[in-house]
Design a protein around this motif. Structure first.
Motif, PDB file in Angstrom:
ATOM      1  N   LEU A  94     -34.006 -24.870 -48.754  1.00 34.76           N
ATOM      2  CA  LEU A  94     -33.049 -24.346 -49.722  1.00 34.76           C
ATOM      3  C   LEU A  94     -32.499 -23.021 -49.221  1.00 34.76           C
ATOM      4  N   SER A  95     -31.206 -22.901 -49.235  1.00 28.66           N
ATOM      5  CA  SER A  95     -30.555 -21.660 -48.845  1.00 28.66           C
ATOM      6  C   SER A  95     -30.689 -20.666 -49.997  1.00 28.66           C
ATOM      7  N   VAL A  96     -31.141 -19.473 -49.704  1.00 25.79           N
ATOM      8  CA  VAL A  96     -31.284 -18.434 -50.736  1.00 25.79           C
ATOM      9  C   VAL A  96     -30.612 -17.181 -50.207  1.00 25.79           C
ATOM     10  N   THR A  97     -29.488 -16.810 -50.816  1.00 23.67           N
ATOM     11  CA  THR A  97     -28.726 -15.661 -50.321  1.00 23.67           C
ATOM     12  C   THR A  97     -28.924 -14.401 -51.149  1.00 23.67           C
ATOM     13  N   GLU A  98     -29.361 -14.554 -52.381  1.00 19.57           N
ATOM     14  CA  GLU A  98     -29.602 -13.368 -53.222  1.00 19.57           C
ATOM     15  C   GLU A  98     -30.781 -13.634 -54.146  1.00 19.57           C
ATOM     16  N   ASN A  99     -31.367 -12.567 -54.658  1.00 19.23           N
ATOM     17  CA  ASN A  99     -32.536 -12.650 -55.551  1.00 19.23           C
ATOM     18  C   ASN A  99     -33.666 -13.473 -54.946  1.00 19.23           C
ATOM     19  N   TYR A 100     -33.894 -13.284 -53.645  1.00 18.95           N
ATOM     20  CA  TYR A 100     -34.880 -14.094 -52.930  1.00 18.95           C
ATOM     21  C   TYR A 100     -36.246 -14.070 -53.603  1.00 18.95           C
ATOM     22  N   ILE A 111     -43.770 -26.919 -61.249  1.00 16.21           N
ATOM     23  CA  ILE A 111     -44.799 -27.961 -61.276  1.00 16.21           C
ATOM     24  C   ILE A 111     -44.727 -28.904 -60.068  1.00 16.21           C
ATOM     25  N   HIS A 112     -43.557 -29.084 -59.485  1.00 18.09           N
ATOM     26  CA  HIS A 112     -43.397 -30.007 -58.361  1.00 18.09           C
ATOM     27  C   HIS A 112     -43.720 -29.370 -57.000  1.00 18.09           C
ATOM     28  N   THR A 113     -43.678 -28.056 -56.917  1.00 20.20           N
ATOM     29  CA  THR A 113     -43.882 -27.365 -55.644  1.00 20.20           C
ATOM     30  C   THR A 113     -45.348 -27.391 -55.243  1.00 20.20           C
ATOM     31  N   TYR A 114     -45.599 -27.869 -54.034  1.00 19.78           N
ATOM     32  CA  TYR A 114     -46.949 -27.897 -53.476  1.00 19.78           C
ATOM     33  C   TYR A 114     -47.152 -26.703 -52.545  1.00 19.78           C
ATOM     34  N   LEU A 115     -46.129 -26.377 -51.754  1.00 20.56           N
ATOM     35  CA  LEU A 115     -46.175 -25.264 -50.822  1.00 20.56           C
ATOM     36  C   LEU A 115     -44.753 -24.769 -50.641  1.00 20.56           C
ATOM     37  N   ALA A 116     -44.585 -23.458 -50.584  1.00 18.96           N
ATOM     38  CA  ALA A 116     -43.269 -22.882 -50.337  1.00 18.96           C
ATOM     39  C   ALA A 116     -43.430 -21.679 -49.426  1.00 18.96           C
ATOM     40  N   PHE A 117     -42.475 -21.517 -48.503  1.00 16.50           N
ATOM     41  CA  PHE A 117     -42.519 -20.377 -47.595  1.00 16.50           C
ATOM     42  C   PHE A 117     -41.119 -20.105 -47.061  1.00 16.50           C
ATOM     43  N   ARG A 118     -40.929 -18.891 -46.548  1.00 12.17           N
ATOM     44  CA  ARG A 118     -39.634 -18.488 -45.995  1.00 12.17           C
ATOM     45  C   ARG A 118     -39.373 -19.275 -44.710  1.00 12.17           C
ATOM     46  N   ASN A 119     -38.144 -19.708 -44.514  1.00 10.15           N
ATOM     47  CA  ASN A 119     -37.819 -20.438 -43.291  1.00 10.15           C
ATOM     48  C   ASN A 119     -37.812 -19.461 -42.105  1.00 10.15           C
ATOM     49  N   PRO A 120     -37.876 -19.972 -40.877  1.00 16.01           N
ATOM     50  CA  PRO A 120     -37.970 -19.083 -39.721  1.00 16.01           C
ATOM     51  C   PRO A 120     -36.832 -18.071 -39.592  1.00 16.01           C
ATOM     52  N   ASN A 123     -33.443 -16.873 -44.053  1.00 17.17           N
ATOM     53  CA  ASN A 123     -32.303 -16.985 -44.957  1.00 17.17           C
ATOM     54  C   ASN A 123     -32.456 -18.117 -45.970  1.00 17.17           C
ATOM     55  N   GLY A 124     -33.679 -18.574 -46.143  1.00 18.82           N
ATOM     56  CA  GLY A 124     -33.907 -19.659 -47.088  1.00 18.82           C
ATOM     57  C   GLY A 124     -35.381 -19.958 -47.236  1.00 18.82           C
ATOM     58  N   LEU A 125     -35.644 -21.002 -47.986  1.00 19.88           N
ATOM     59  CA  LEU A 125     -37.027 -21.405 -48.257  1.00 19.88           C
ATOM     60  C   LEU A 125     -37.264 -22.832 -47.800  1.00 19.88           C
TER      61      LEU A 125
END
Length: 153
Positions: A94-100, A111-120, A123-125
Motif C-alpha cells: 500500500l502506498s502511504v504518502t501522508e500520516n504514515y 482484524i485482517h492484518t497478520y503482519l505489517a511493515f514499511r516497504n524497503p 514510501n509504503g507498507l
C-alpha cells in the motif's frame, strides 16, 4: 510492526529478484519477522533510501540487492504455474504518502492484518494477511483484500 508467532506459514526466499528462476530456500514467517525486526537488511535499506529518488532506478537497485520472498507459498520456479504449496498468506503493498504513523497503527490494529511493515523504499507498507490456502481463488482473495485495505485506509 505487528506479529503473531506461527511457523506453519512457509514460503520461498530468493537471493534477489535478478536470480529468481529457482528459490534459494524456504523460510517461515518467524524467520521473515526476525529478519525485519532485527534489522538484518538495515544497512542495505538505508543505502537504498539515500540514493533512490527515481523509482525506475530504485526498482533496479532493489531487484539486484535485496532478498525477495514469495509469501504466498513455496515455488519450484517463480511463475504462475510454479506453486508447489500455498502458504495461506498473501501480501499487498500500500502506498502511504501522508500520516504514515497513524495509518500504520490503524492497519496493525485491523482484524485482517497478520503482519505489517514499511516497504524497503520507505514510501509504503507491506501488509500480510492470512487467507484460505487456494491457488484457484488466490487472485480473487487478493483483489478483495486490496479493495478492502485501499477503501478503509
Amino acid at each position: 510492526m505487528q506479529h503473531q508467532t506461527n511457523s506453519a506459514y512457509r514460503f520461498s526466499l530468493y537471493r534477489n529478484l535478478t536470480y529468481f528462476d529457482q528459490p534459494d530456500m524456504a523460510i517461515d514467517i518467524n524467520q521473515l519477522y526476525e529478519i525485519i525486526k532485527e534489522g538484518y537488511l538495515e544497512k542495505e535499506i538505508k543505502t537504498l533510501r539515500k540514493v533512490c529518488n527515481n523509482e525506475e532506478i530504485c526498482d533496479k537497485i532493489l531487484r539486484g540487492h535485496l532478498p525477495a520472498v514469495t509469501l504466498s507459498g513455496i515455488f519450484g520456479v517463480r511463475n504462475g504455474t510454479g506453486l508447489i504449496k500455498h502458504s495461506g498468506l498473501i501480501q499487498m503493498e500500500l502506498s502511504v504518502t501522508e500520516n504514515y504513523e497513524a495509518i500504520f497503527s490503524e492497519i496493525c490494529k485491523d482484524i485482517h492484518t497478520y503482519l505489517a511493515f514499511r516497504n524497503p523504499l520507505g514510501n509504503g507498507l507491506k501488509v500480510v494477511v492470512k487467507i484460505r490456502e487456494s491457488a484457484e481463488t488466490h487472485s480473487h482473495q487478493y483483489l478483495a483484500l486490496e479493495t478492502y485495505y485501499k477503501t478503509k485506509f
